[in-house]
Design a protein around this motif. Structure first.
Motif, PDB file in Angstrom:
ATOM      1  N   ILE A  47       0.859  -1.192   0.000  1.00 21.07           N
ATOM      2  CA  ILE A  47       0.000   0.000   0.000  1.00 21.07           C
ATOM      3  C   ILE A  47       0.889   1.234   0.000  1.00 21.07           C
ATOM      4  O   ILE A  47       1.775   1.369   0.860  1.00 21.07           O
ATOM      5  CB  ILE A  47      -0.911  -0.010   1.245  1.00 21.07           C
ATOM      6  N   GLN A  48       0.678   2.089  -0.990  1.00 23.92           N
ATOM      7  CA  GLN A  48       1.481   3.319  -1.080  1.00 23.92           C
ATOM      8  C   GLN A  48       1.102   4.271   0.046  1.00 23.92           C
ATOM      9  O   GLN A  48      -0.083   4.479   0.330  1.00 23.92           O
ATOM     10  CB  GLN A  48       1.235   4.015  -2.440  1.00 23.92           C
ATOM     11  N   ILE A  49       2.128   4.813   0.687  1.00 30.89           N
ATOM     12  CA  ILE A  49       1.878   5.759   1.784  1.00 30.89           C
ATOM     13  C   ILE A  49       2.721   7.007   1.573  1.00 30.89           C
ATOM     14  O   ILE A  49       3.673   6.978   0.781  1.00 30.89           O
ATOM     15  CB  ILE A  49       2.199   5.115   3.158  1.00 30.89           C
ATOM     16  N   PRO A  50       2.410   8.097   2.239  1.00 28.10           N
ATOM     17  CA  PRO A  50       3.208   9.317   2.059  1.00 28.10           C
ATOM     18  C   PRO A  50       4.674   9.065   2.451  1.00 28.10           C
ATOM     19  O   PRO A  50       4.948   8.332   3.400  1.00 28.10           O
ATOM     20  CB  PRO A  50       2.560  10.327   3.007  1.00 28.10           C
ATOM     21  N   SER A  51       5.606   9.694   1.727  1.00 26.78           N
ATOM     22  CA  SER A  51       7.026   9.420   1.940  1.00 26.78           C
ATOM     23  C   SER A  51       7.508   9.887   3.319  1.00 26.78           C
ATOM     24  O   SER A  51       8.549   9.456   3.786  1.00 26.78           O
ATOM     25  CB  SER A  51       7.846  10.079   0.841  1.00 26.78           C
ATOM     26  N   GLU A  52       6.732  10.748   3.961  1.00 24.90           N
ATOM     27  CA  GLU A  52       7.163  11.232   5.291  1.00 24.90           C
ATOM     28  C   GLU A  52       7.286  10.094   6.301  1.00 24.90           C
ATOM     29  O   GLU A  52       7.920  10.238   7.340  1.00 24.90           O
ATOM     30  CB  GLU A  52       6.187  12.297   5.807  1.00 24.90           C
ATOM     31  N   TYR A  53       6.670   8.959   6.001  1.00 22.55           N
ATOM     32  CA  TYR A  53       6.740   7.824   6.940  1.00 22.55           C
ATOM     33  C   TYR A  53       7.924   6.899   6.675  1.00 22.55           C
ATOM     34  O   TYR A  53       8.035   5.848   7.285  1.00 22.55           O
ATOM     35  CB  TYR A  53       5.448   6.987   6.852  1.00 22.55           C
ATOM     36  N   LYS A  54       8.793   7.287   5.731  1.00 26.02           N
ATOM     37  CA  LYS A  54       9.791   6.313   5.282  1.00 26.02           C
ATOM     38  C   LYS A  54      10.716   5.809   6.404  1.00 26.02           C
ATOM     39  O   LYS A  54      11.219   4.698   6.334  1.00 26.02           O
ATOM     40  CB  LYS A  54      10.590   6.867   4.100  1.00 26.02           C
ATOM     41  N   ASP A  55      10.895   6.625   7.452  1.00 21.78           N
ATOM     42  CA  ASP A  55      11.778   6.179   8.546  1.00 21.78           C
ATOM     43  C   ASP A  55      11.008   5.602   9.735  1.00 21.78           C
ATOM     44  O   ASP A  55      11.603   5.232  10.746  1.00 21.78           O
ATOM     45  CB  ASP A  55      12.651   7.350   9.016  1.00 21.78           C
ATOM     46  N   SER A  56       9.688   5.565   9.591  1.00 23.24           N
ATOM     47  CA  SER A  56       8.889   5.070  10.722  1.00 23.24           C
ATOM     48  C   SER A  56       9.084   3.558  10.880  1.00 23.24           C
ATOM     49  O   SER A  56       9.269   2.838   9.907  1.00 23.24           O
ATOM     50  CB  SER A  56       7.408   5.387  10.462  1.00 23.24           C
ATOM     51  N   GLU A  57       9.046   3.099  12.127  1.00 15.12           N
ATOM     52  CA  GLU A  57       9.189   1.652  12.368  1.00 15.12           C
ATOM     53  C   GLU A  57       7.852   1.021  12.732  1.00 15.12           C
ATOM     54  O   GLU A  57       7.796  -0.098  13.239  1.00 15.12           O
ATOM     55  CB  GLU A  57      10.203   1.415  13.487  1.00 15.12           C
ATOM     56  N   SER A  58       6.777   1.773  12.477  1.00 12.52           N
ATOM     57  CA  SER A  58       5.456   1.273  12.848  1.00 12.52           C
ATOM     58  C   SER A  58       5.124  -0.026  12.108  1.00 12.52           C
ATOM     59  O   SER A  58       5.559  -0.251  10.980  1.00 12.52           O
ATOM     60  CB  SER A  58       4.403   2.325  12.509  1.00 12.52           C
ATOM     61  N   GLU A  59       4.348  -0.867  12.766  1.00 10.38           N
ATOM     62  CA  GLU A  59       3.972  -2.146  12.153  1.00 10.38           C
ATOM     63  C   GLU A  59       2.488  -2.191  11.814  1.00 10.38           C
ATOM     64  O   GLU A  59       1.979  -3.240  11.452  1.00 10.38           O
ATOM     65  CB  GLU A  59       4.302  -3.296  13.123  1.00 10.38           C
ATOM     66  N   HIS A  60       1.785  -1.074  11.991  1.00 13.53           N
ATOM     67  CA  HIS A  60       0.348  -1.080  11.733  1.00 13.53           C
ATOM     68  C   HIS A  60      -0.073   0.094  10.868  1.00 13.53           C
ATOM     69  O   HIS A  60       0.375   1.220  11.082  1.00 13.53           O
ATOM     70  CB  HIS A  60      -0.436  -1.027  13.053  1.00 13.53           C
ATOM     71  N   ALA A  61      -0.967  -0.189   9.927  1.00 15.20           N
ATOM     72  CA  ALA A  61      -1.517   0.869   9.084  1.00 15.20           C
ATOM     73  C   ALA A  61      -3.019   0.652   8.989  1.00 15.20           C
ATOM     74  O   ALA A  61      -3.504  -0.476   9.107  1.00 15.20           O
ATOM     75  CB  ALA A  61      -0.888   0.812   7.707  1.00 15.20           C
ATOM     76  N   THR A  62      -3.751   1.731   8.810  1.00 12.67           N
ATOM     77  CA  THR A  62      -5.200   1.602   8.696  1.00 12.67           C
ATOM     78  C   THR A  62      -5.719   2.541   7.613  1.00 12.67           C
ATOM     79  O   THR A  62      -5.103   3.567   7.321  1.00 12.67           O
ATOM     80  CB  THR A  62      -5.867   1.871  10.061  1.00 12.67           C
ATOM     81  N   VAL A  63      -6.838   2.153   7.006  1.00  9.29           N
ATOM     82  CA  VAL A  63      -7.445   2.972   5.952  1.00  9.29           C
ATOM     83  C   VAL A  63      -8.913   3.186   6.310  1.00  9.29           C
ATOM     84  O   VAL A  63      -9.615   2.209   6.624  1.00  9.29           O
ATOM     85  CB  VAL A  63      -7.376   2.254   4.577  1.00  9.29           C
ATOM     86  N   ASP A  64      -9.383   4.427   6.291  1.00  4.89           N
ATOM     87  CA  ASP A  64     -10.793   4.687   6.600  1.00  4.89           C
ATOM     88  C   ASP A  64     -11.687   4.037   5.536  1.00  4.89           C
ATOM     89  O   ASP A  64     -11.488   4.255   4.345  1.00  4.89           O
ATOM     90  CB  ASP A  64     -11.070   6.201   6.575  1.00  4.89           C
ATOM     91  N   PRO A  65     -12.714   3.282   5.951  1.00  7.64           N
ATOM     92  CA  PRO A  65     -13.592   2.642   4.960  1.00  7.64           C
ATOM     93  C   PRO A  65     -14.296   3.641   4.044  1.00  7.64           C
ATOM     94  O   PRO A  65     -14.607   3.323   2.908  1.00  7.64           O
ATOM     95  CB  PRO A  65     -14.611   1.898   5.822  1.00  7.64           C
TER      96      PRO A  65
END
Lengths: 342, 232
Positions: free
Chosen positions: A250-268
Motif C-alpha cells: 500500500i502506497q503511503i506518504p514518503s514522510e513515513y519512510k523512517d517510521s518503524e510502525s507495524e500497523h496501518a489503517t485505511v478509513d472505509p
C-alpha cells in the motif's frame, strides 16, 4: 440530547498509564460532553477498560489530569468524592452480591442513607426499567447470564447516575438480549439525560447506539475504524514509500519512510469503489471481489478481497446504483494520504 | 473391647441421669472455648482481612509465620503462659494462673493463628470483582471491607469453626494453665486425660462423646447456615 451548561463533563489531559513496564494508555486530550452516548471500540488489550476505570476514578493514572465538570479531581478530595457519587460502572462480567436481587439493588441506596420505603420504590423502578419486575426476591446467583447483566444494569440505574460506564455490556449476552440491552441504554440516555460511556469490540454496535465513536488501539485513540487495520512493515523503493503487508503493498506518504510502525489503517469511507479501473491521481488501486455485504441504516459495508480484505463503506443508494452482489468484481482506489500509520 | 462397652454404658448413664459434675465440666468447657473463639475471631478475622486484602513488603513472610503458628504445640503455649503468669513472673500480679481466664488466654493464642490464616485464604479466594463492584457503587474503605467479609462469609465462618475446634479439643495448655481443678478449671479434655490415667474409662469416654457431640452440633449449625445461603 442534553448538552453541558458550560464545561464539558469530562476532560482528560495528557493521561498516561503504565502497568509494570508496559504503557497501557496514552491520551493527549479527550473531551466528553454531558448527555451523550460515547462508544470506545478496540480489540482486547487496547486500553478500553483501563480508560473506563480511570474515568470512573477506580484507577489513578500514572500521569495526567482529569477534569469533571470543569474541576480537577485529583487536586481536591471533596471534588473527587462528589464526582464519584455521580457516576457508576457496570463491569464487563458483572458481579452480583451473594444475596437477593432486591438487596443487590438496595446496596448503593443504603450507602446513601435513603429510608427503606424510598429504597424499595427506586428498586422497583429500576427493575421495571430493565423488564425484571418480580425478580426482587430471587437469589442473584441463580440468575442466567443475561438476567444477571440486566440486574447489574438495574443496580447501576437505581443510583440515577449522571454518568454510566458500561464495560462491554453485550459481551456475555445472547443475541436475543443484545437489542433489548441496547434499547435500554438508549432509553436511559434519552429519558434521563444520563451520559453513557461504553466499550465494545463491535464497531457496528458502537455506531448503532453511540453518538460519538472513538477507537483505541494499543492504548492510543485512533481514527474510528478497526476494519482496515493491517500489520506489516514500511519499505522504501524506487516506486516510493509503501506499507508491505506481505500480501499487498500500500502506497503511503514518503514522510513515513523512517517510521518503524507495524500497523496501518485505511478509513472505509475514503476508499472509492468502481466497476472499472478508476483513473485518478490516487496512488493505491486494487482489483478485488466482494466477499461479504452488511448494512446498517443507510450505510452499506462491503468486505472486498484483494490480497487483503478491505472494508468499504458506501451509501445504500450507491450500492443499488452499482448493482453489486457477493462475488462482484470491483476496483478499490484510495490516496496514499488516506492511509494512517499508527 | 470390654473397656469400650463398659465406657458406653457409663456414658449413657451419665448422660441420661444428668450427672451434675459431667454437665458442669461440659458447661465450663463450652464457656471457655466459645469465649476464646469469640475473642480470637474478634482479632483474627480483621487481622486476616487486613493481611489478605493488602499487598505489602514482607507479606509472604507474615503469611508463612501465621501458618507456622497454626501448628503451635499446645504444651508450648501452656509452658509460655505458665512462665508469664506464675507468681514470680511478669504478669504474676494478675493472679490468673489456674483460673478459667488463663485457659481462655491459652486457647485464644491457639485459635488466633488458625482463624487468621483461614481468613487470609478466604479473602485471597474472594472474587476481585466484589471489591470493584462495591467501589463502583460508592462504598468507602470500611464498607468495601465489610462487603468483602460478607461475600466471603461462608469461608470466614468455616475459619471460626476450625478455630473453635482447636480451642475445644486442646488439652496441653488447659492442663498447664488451668491446673485441672475439680469444679473450677476442669474441662472436658483435662478430665478425659485425668480419668483415663485413673483407669476410669467410662467417665472419660462419656466426656469424649460429649466433646464429639458438641463439635458435631456446631458443624450441623454451620452446614444449615451454608445450605440456607446457597440453595433456595
Amino acid at each position: 440530547m442534553m448538552m453541558s451548561a458550560r464545561h464539558p463533563q469530562f476532560e482528560l489531559l495528557d493521561i498516561v498509564h503504565w502497568y509494570g513496564g508496559k504503557k497501557a494508555l496514552e491520551i493527549g486530550h479527550l473531551v466528553l460532553h454531558g448527555g451523550e452516548i460515547y462508544g470506545f471500540v478496540g480489540p482486547n488489550g487496547s486500553g478500553k477498560t483501563t480508560l473506563l476505570y480511570i474515568m470512573n476514578l477506580l484507577l489513578r493514572p500514572t500521569e495526567g489530569q482529569i477534569f469533571f465538570e470543569g474541576k480537577p479531581i485529583y487536586e481536591d478530595a471533596n471534588c473527587r468524592s462528589s464526582a464519584q457519587r455521580k457516576m457508576t460502572m457496570v463491569l464487563q462480567n458483572p458481579y452480583l452480591f451473594d444475596t437477593t436481587v432486591e438487596k443487590n439493588l438496595e446496596y448503593s441506596l443504603k450507602l446513601r442513607g435513603l429510608p427503606r420505603e424510598k429504597r424499595l420504590g427506586l428498586v422497583r423502578d429500576a427493575l421495571d426499567e430493565v423488564g425484571l419486575v418480580g425478580f426482587e426476591k430471587r437469589r442473584a446467583r441463580q440468575l442466567s447470564g443475561g438476567e444477571a447483566q440486566l440486574v447489574a444494569l438495574a443496580r447501576a440505574l437505581a443510583l440515577d447516575p449522571r454518568v454510566l460506564f458500561l464495560d462491554e455490556p453485550t459481551a456475555n449476552v445472547d443475541a436475543k438480549r443484545i437489542r433489548q440491552l441496547e434499547n435500554i441504554i438508549t432509553k436511559i440516555n434519552r429519558e434521563r439525560g444520563t451520559t453513557v460511556v461504553l466499550t465494545t469490540h463491535n464497531l457496528d454496535e458502537a455506531y448503532r447506539i453511540a453518538h460519538r465513536v472513538f477507537s483505541l488501539f494499543e492504548g492510543n485513540l485512533v481514527s474510528p475504524t478497526m476494519h482496515n487495520l493491517f500489520k506489516g512493515a514500511i519499505r522504501t523503493s524506487r516506486e516510493g514509500t509503501c506499507f508491505d503487508t506481505g500480501k499487498i503493498r500500500i502506497q503511503i506518504p514518503s514522510e513515513y519512510k523512517d517510521s518503524e510502525s507495524e500497523h496501518a489503517t485505511v478509513d472505509p469511507d475514503e476508499i472509492i469503489l468502481s466497476r472499472e479501473p478508476f483513473v485518478s491521481s490516487a496512488r493505491n488501486s486494487f482489483a478485488g471481489a466482494i466477499v461479504q455485504i452488511s448494512s446498517e441504516g443507510d450505510r452499506v459495508y462491503l468486505d472486498v478481497e484483494s490480497g487483503e480484505v478491505f472494508r468499504v463503506e458506501i451509501t445504500g443508494q450507491s450500492f443499488r446504483e452499482m448493482g453489486l452482489n457477493v462475488r462482484s468484481r470491483i476496483y478499490l482506489t484510495f490516496k496514499a494520504t488516506s492511509v494512517h500509520i499508527l | 473391647m470390654s473397656y469400650f462397652t463398659e465406657g458406653l454404658f457409663t456414658a449413657g448413664r451419665l448422660l441420661f441421669t444428668v450427672d451434675p459434675e459431667v454437665y458442669g465440666i461440659v458447661g465450663l468447657s463450652l464457656r471457655i472455648s466459645l469465649t476464646a473463639t469469640f475473642l480470637a475471631s474478634l482479632v483474627g478475622v480483621p487481622l486476616g482481612f487486613l493481611i489478605g486484602s493488602r499487598d505489602f513488603r514482607g507479606k509472604a513472610i507474615v503469611v508463612i509465620v501465621v501458618h507456622t503458628l497454626m501448628a503451635l504445640p499446645t504444651v508450648v503455649v501452656g509452658l509460655l503462659g505458665y512462665a508469664i503468669l506464675s507468681r514470680q513472673a511478669p504478669l504474676g500480679f494478675l493472679e490468673l494462673l489456674f483460673t478459667p481466664r488463663a485457659i481462655i488466654m491459652g486457647e485464644f493464642i491457639l485459635s488466633l493463628p488458625i482463624i487468621t490464616a483461614l481468613t487470609i485464604s478466604a479473602i485471597h479466594g474472594l472474587d476481585r470483582r466484589a471489591v470493584l463492584t462495591a467501589q463502583t457503587l460508592g462504598a468507602g474503605k470500611f464498607r468495601v471491607a465489610w462487603t468483602s467479609l460478607m461475600e466471603a462469609r461462608y469461608s470466614v465462618l468455616a475459619a471460626v469453626i476450625v478455630g473453635f475446634g482447636r480451642a475445644a479439643s486442646e488439652v496441653g495448655s488447659a492442663m498447664m494453665l488451668g491446673g485441672n481443678i475439680r469444679f473450677y478449671t476442669r474441662t472436658m479434655t483435662t478430665a478425659i486425660a485425668l480419668e483415663t490415667s485413673k483407669g476410669e474409662f467410662g467417665f472419660a469416654l462419656a466426656l469424649g462423646l460429649f466433646l464429639l457431640l458438641v463439635v458435631f452440633s456446631v458443624n450441623i449449625l454451620l452446614h444449615l447456615f451454608q445450605m440456607r445461603g446457597r440453595v433456595r
